[in-house]
Write an enzyme that holds these catalytic residues in place. Structure first.
Site, PDB file in Angstrom:
ATOM      1  N   ARG A  74       0.856  -1.192   0.000  1.00  0.00           N
ATOM      2  CA  ARG A  74       0.000   0.000   0.000  1.00  0.00           C
ATOM      3  C   ARG A  74       0.890   1.239   0.000  1.00  0.00           C
ATOM      4  O   ARG A  74       1.639   1.476   0.945  1.00  0.00           O
ATOM      5  CB  ARG A  74      -0.896  -0.037   1.246  1.00  0.00           C
ATOM      6  N   HIS A 118      -2.581  10.884   1.509  1.00  0.00           N
ATOM      7  CA  HIS A 118      -2.103  10.520   2.844  1.00  0.00           C
ATOM      8  C   HIS A 118      -1.416  11.748   3.444  1.00  0.00           C
ATOM      9  O   HIS A 118      -0.224  11.747   3.713  1.00  0.00           O
ATOM     10  CB  HIS A 118      -1.180   9.305   2.762  1.00  0.00           C
ATOM     11  N   GLU A 163      -7.160   8.070   6.802  1.00  0.00           N
ATOM     12  CA  GLU A 163      -7.465   8.561   8.147  1.00  0.00           C
ATOM     13  C   GLU A 163      -7.966   9.999   8.176  1.00  0.00           C
ATOM     14  O   GLU A 163      -7.286  10.895   8.697  1.00  0.00           O
ATOM     15  CB  GLU A 163      -6.226   8.418   9.051  1.00  0.00           C
ATOM     16  N   ASN A 298      -7.241   1.102   9.948  1.00  0.00           N
ATOM     17  CA  ASN A 298      -5.901   1.230  10.522  1.00  0.00           C
ATOM     18  C   ASN A 298      -6.065   1.100  12.036  1.00  0.00           C
ATOM     19  O   ASN A 298      -6.563   2.008  12.699  1.00  0.00           O
ATOM     20  CB  ASN A 298      -5.304   2.599  10.187  1.00  0.00           C
ATOM     21  N   TYR A 300      -4.352   0.220  15.695  1.00  0.00           N
ATOM     22  CA  TYR A 300      -3.142   0.067  16.503  1.00  0.00           C
ATOM     23  C   TYR A 300      -3.464  -0.329  17.934  1.00  0.00           C
ATOM     24  O   TYR A 300      -2.696  -1.008  18.588  1.00  0.00           O
ATOM     25  CB  TYR A 300      -2.339   1.374  16.500  1.00  0.00           C
ATOM     26  N   GLU A 355      -3.595  -0.890   8.137  1.00  0.00           N
ATOM     27  CA  GLU A 355      -2.387  -0.582   8.926  1.00  0.00           C
ATOM     28  C   GLU A 355      -2.494  -1.266  10.273  1.00  0.00           C
ATOM     29  O   GLU A 355      -3.551  -1.237  10.912  1.00  0.00           O
ATOM     30  CB  GLU A 355      -2.236   0.926   9.194  1.00  0.00           C
TER      31      GLU A 355
END
Ligand code: IFM
Length: 450
Positions: A74, A118, A163, A298, A300, A355
């Site tokens: 990506r 991005h 995002e 994404n 985390y 992500e």
């Protein structure tokens, strides 16, 4: 525990974070080029001028990706590299870079997944009020058309924006990211609405013009709510809490996802912000609500959530000694089960983790290698929870590790290392970390080694 046979093992990065060549071959400035030059905004005054020098070294980087066995990569396109002023004249040399990169990936059997935006927003458009400008969604549509015309004969996977929560909230509310604004709330809502329109128009352009049948999705921040136990009430509290708009920030799961995937703003948020919302029409919502093929998340970390008599749900405070990454983010592997599960239940589209990964305290050891056992442990635990979601029938189709290489971590500059490949920023030497070899074995075994 093998994964489905067509599971996509992959990795991700973004243009500003790795490319460098900030002023080469006709590239225009982005808001991040300018922000890095504002004193005190980025760790030690670090800039993206050279970064990982991927612009010059992409062939070596693609070769490493091939060695690791990535099925997909990506990448993002730098808008001002391709259209230096954001609209109008195309910079052919900029387009040629992406031509070469995509050709190389394809030569190595790696599917390019392209994020159009991005965060490296063209400085010249920012000077025309950026996302606040009513024309901003048309600018994004024009840029999309340029890229689709040039690359869609080889690219089929697209994510218009990375995002939106971050580039709107950090860039326009807290000022912690470029362009560093601290706007009044109604203006931030306007910027967010325009970016949603831009998403919708971009999807329309891709569908109407792509040469290869497009597969289009999101790359949203996923902020999973993790129930404190798996009884019915706790799970229900987490499910509802997860999609609540709980404060005056954009760091939630529904403000961007609901318009894009359900065609409406979340009711609780609309009520909270009713006096500050820009005027918008049903037509706007139709534009934003374009059919998508997947939800890219994404993820985390998640937050443990428990029932509360006062508010219905509340976040459980971090306990002493909770394991933290070097971003000071809690290690919460269950996030990769609950996030995909709750997103799928609400929006009913296949899931990709676009992500996931961790910043670790990595350096080259005395033996010349980079040992990162924490990262291997982190990834193992998260992927086991992702596998649980798959085993329970959630269509989780792939996993992009963030990141293929250490890179420019925004306001943290180069002080945080997320990569599978260690970068020596003085020499640009690439060293595969232990986690890269581990990922290679994992991919080769299709997850059986977990
Ligand atoms: O580096 C960032 C990336 O650009 C967007 N998602 C989160 C990553 C880690 O902070």
């Amino acid at each position: 525990m093998t994964f489905p046979k067509d599971f996509i093992w992959a990795a991700a990065s973004a243009s500003f974070q790795i490319e460098g060549a900030a002023n080469e071959d006709g590239k225009g400035l982005s808001v991040w080029d300018s922000f890095c030059r504002e004193p005190g905004k980025v760790y030690c005054g670090n800039t993206g001028d050279i970064a990982c020098d991927h612009y010059q070294r992409f062939e070596e980087d693609c070769r490493i990706m091939k060695d690791i066995g990535l099925k997909a990569y990506r990448l993002s396109i730098s808008w001002p590299r391709v259209i230096p002023n954001g609209t109008g004249k195309i910079n052919e040399k900029g387009v040629e870079f992406y031509d070469r990169l995509i050709d190389k990936l394809l030569e190595y059997g790696i599917e390019p997944w392209v994020t159009l935006f991005h965060w490296d927003y063209p400085q010249s458009l920012f000077e025309k009020d950026g996302w606040l400008n009513p024309q901003s969604s048309d600018w994004f549509a024009e840029y999309t058309k340029v890229i689709v015309d040039r690359l869609s004969n080889r690219v089929s996977h697209w994510m218009p924006q990375n995002e939106p929560q971050c580039f709107i909230d950090f860039g326009h509310r807290t000022g912690y990211h470029a362009p560093g604004l601290k706007l009044e709330f109604p203006q931030i809502l306007t910027a967010a609405h325009n970016s949603l329109l831009a998403h919708g128009k971009s999807v329309q352009i891709i569908r109407a013009n792509a040469k290869l049948k497009p597969v289009i999705g999101t790359a949203l921040v996923g902020l999973p709510a993790i129930p404190t136990s798996e009884n019915f009430i706790n799970v229900e509290v987490a499910r509802r809490g997860m999609f609540a708009v709980f404060d005056r920030s954009f760091m939630n799961n529904s403000w961007f996802a609901d318009p894009v995937l359900l065609g409406k703003y979340p009711a609780d948020g609309l009520k909270k912000f009713e006096n500050e919302m820009p005027k918008f029409s049903d037509e706007d919502m139709k534009t934003i609500f374009q059919p998508l093929d997947f939800i890219g998340l994404n993820i985390y970390r998640g937050w443990k959530v428990r029932p509360s008599l006062k508010t219905g749900a509340e976040i459980v405070p971090e306990t002493e000694g909770t394991p933290l990454t070097t971003m000071d983010w809690e290690v919460t592997p269950e996030a990769l089960y609950w996030g995909p599960k709750f997103y799928y239940e609400r929006y009913k589209l296949p899931i990709f983790i676009t992500e996931n990964g961790m910043a670790n305290c990595d350096w080259v050891h005395a033996d010349g290698k980079v040992h990162d056992p924490q990262r291997i442990d982190f990834l193992t635990k998260y992927l086991k929870h992702y596998k649980r979601a798959i085993d329970e029938g959630i269509p989780c189709k792939g996993y992009f590790q963030w990141s293929i290489m250490d890179n420019f971590e925004w306001a943290y500059g180069y002080s945080r290392r997320f990569g599978m490949i260690h970068i020596d920023y003085q020499t640009q030497k690439r060293t595969l970390k232990d986690s890269a070899y581990w990922y290679k074995d994992l991919i080769a075994s299709n997850g059986a080694n977990l």
